[in-house]
Design an enzyme around this catalytic site. Sequence first.
Site, PDB file in Angstrom:
ATOM      1  N   HIS A 100       0.799  -1.218   0.000  1.00  0.00           N
ATOM      2  CA  HIS A 100       0.000   0.000   0.000  1.00  0.00           C
ATOM      3  C   HIS A 100       0.836   1.276   0.000  1.00  0.00           C
ATOM      4  CE1 HIS A 100      -4.433   1.124   1.104  1.00  0.00           C
ATOM      5  NE2 HIS A 100      -3.991   1.760   0.056  1.00  0.00           N
ATOM      6  N   ASP A 123     -10.010  -0.286   3.778  1.00  0.00           N
ATOM      7  CA  ASP A 123      -8.826  -0.885   4.390  1.00  0.00           C
ATOM      8  C   ASP A 123      -9.118  -1.243   5.841  1.00  0.00           C
ATOM      9  OD1 ASP A 123      -6.191  -1.541   5.123  1.00  0.00           O
ATOM     10  OD2 ASP A 123      -5.316   0.157   4.079  1.00  0.00           O
ATOM     11  N   HIS A 125      -6.804  -0.967   7.952  1.00  0.00           N
ATOM     12  CA  HIS A 125      -5.876  -0.073   8.655  1.00  0.00           C
ATOM     13  C   HIS A 125      -6.062   1.371   8.195  1.00  0.00           C
ATOM     14  CE1 HIS A 125      -4.065  -4.120   8.224  1.00  0.00           C
ATOM     15  NE2 HIS A 125      -3.781  -3.962   9.497  1.00  0.00           N
ATOM     16  N   ASP A 127      -3.430   3.545   7.958  1.00  0.00           N
ATOM     17  CA  ASP A 127      -2.216   3.942   7.228  1.00  0.00           C
ATOM     18  C   ASP A 127      -1.925   5.430   7.429  1.00  0.00           C
ATOM     19  OD1 ASP A 127      -2.013   1.337   6.433  1.00  0.00           O
ATOM     20  OD2 ASP A 127      -2.790   1.666   4.415  1.00  0.00           O
ATOM     21  N   HIS A 140       4.282   1.113   4.229  1.00  0.00           N
ATOM     22  CA  HIS A 140       2.921   0.787   3.788  1.00  0.00           C
ATOM     23  C   HIS A 140       1.879   1.140   4.845  1.00  0.00           C
ATOM     24  CE1 HIS A 140       2.118  -3.594   5.439  1.00  0.00           C
ATOM     25  NE2 HIS A 140       2.725  -2.850   6.333  1.00  0.00           N
ATOM     26  N   ASP A 226      -7.407  -1.825  -0.282  1.00  0.00           N
ATOM     27  CA  ASP A 226      -6.489  -2.826   0.251  1.00  0.00           C
ATOM     28  C   ASP A 226      -7.297  -4.104   0.451  1.00  0.00           C
ATOM     29  OD1 ASP A 226      -4.880  -4.437   1.973  1.00  0.00           O
ATOM     30  OD2 ASP A 226      -3.859  -2.648   2.730  1.00  0.00           O
ATOM     31  N   ASP A 228      -6.912  -6.403   2.384  1.00  0.00           N
ATOM     32  CA  ASP A 228      -7.123  -6.795   3.770  1.00  0.00           C
ATOM     33  C   ASP A 228      -8.327  -6.086   4.395  1.00  0.00           C
ATOM     34  OD1 ASP A 228      -6.355  -4.307   4.942  1.00  0.00           O
ATOM     35  OD2 ASP A 228      -4.289  -4.942   5.202  1.00  0.00           O
ATOM     36  N   GLU A 271      -1.945  -5.024  -2.073  1.00  0.00           N
ATOM     37  CA  GLU A 271      -1.635  -6.000  -1.019  1.00  0.00           C
ATOM     38  C   GLU A 271      -2.075  -7.424  -1.340  1.00  0.00           C
ATOM     39  OE1 GLU A 271       0.321  -5.470   1.461  1.00  0.00           O
ATOM     40  OE2 GLU A 271       0.346  -3.310   1.822  1.00  0.00           O
TER      41      GLU A 271
END
Length: 299
Positions: A100, A123, A125, A127, A140, A226, A228, A271
């Site tokens: 990412h 996402d 997360h 980030d 990332h 992303d 994830d 990712e």
Amino acid sequence: MKQKITMLGVPMDLGQSRRGVDMGPSAIRYAGIVERLRKSGYEIEDAGNIEVSKSPGVKTPEEENLTNFAEVRDTSEKLAGRVSNILSNAHFPLILGGDHSIAIGSIAGASAHFEKMGVIWYDAHGDLNTAETSPSGNIHGMPLAVSLGRGHESLVNTYKAGAKIQPDQVVIIGARDLDAGEKSYISETGMLVFTMHEVDRLGLAEVMNRTIQHLKHCDGVHLSLDLDGLDPHDAPGVGTPVPGGMSYRESHLAMEILAEADIITSAEFVEVNPILDERNKTAEAAVALMGSLFGEKLK
């Protein structure tokens, strides 16, 4: 959305510590992205991959707890220029990651073409870390912070000086793993974040409708997805899986709603790590979500 798409791979795995995500663009191509979008009536050009110089493990005092700083910085600059050129040619930039950290370049290049570009950050997360707040030093976990003007000056000034977006131009969807520094920044700025708690309470359709309404003042919107963000059951081939994410079907709905709204002007899917995947399941999920984003319909 524009009918002409230019697809560009970024085989970057230096923004984090687990190898394999550099093969993500190849896995997505193997899963049939070009054929799928052509079936939906798009003219798609595969522009290949950006070359990523690799000398991992080398650090200088300038890096301030930033792993592979020089490589990420240089790749971000290259990617920003390529994305900007794609938009200058009136094509839609579709970026395949890669980790990412590539969003630093994607957002920098795309934002040069809009007065006020929005970003949807799909996402697990945020980030939003900097060198000072990051537990790992992995870049990332920092691209959204960099795009907001926070972090190392060389990264913040990718392609053009300063912040590329402001907090009121960002919506994070699906967050369920935020570090302390990220939580503080979100609280200070009032950035719109839909954690999985809100997704469960409101339903993803309402989350997407509120997202679109929130970004109505923007003249372009970049989607940074992303894999994830999805639950590991549906997307096992990611470097930092977090249980309790959005389902495959929910994510399709999100993309379908964005397609109907017709607000996305550039996108990246990142990712995908084939080494950690199960028979290319995650890459196939990414391709299916791209199909929905670009208006694929059952009838």
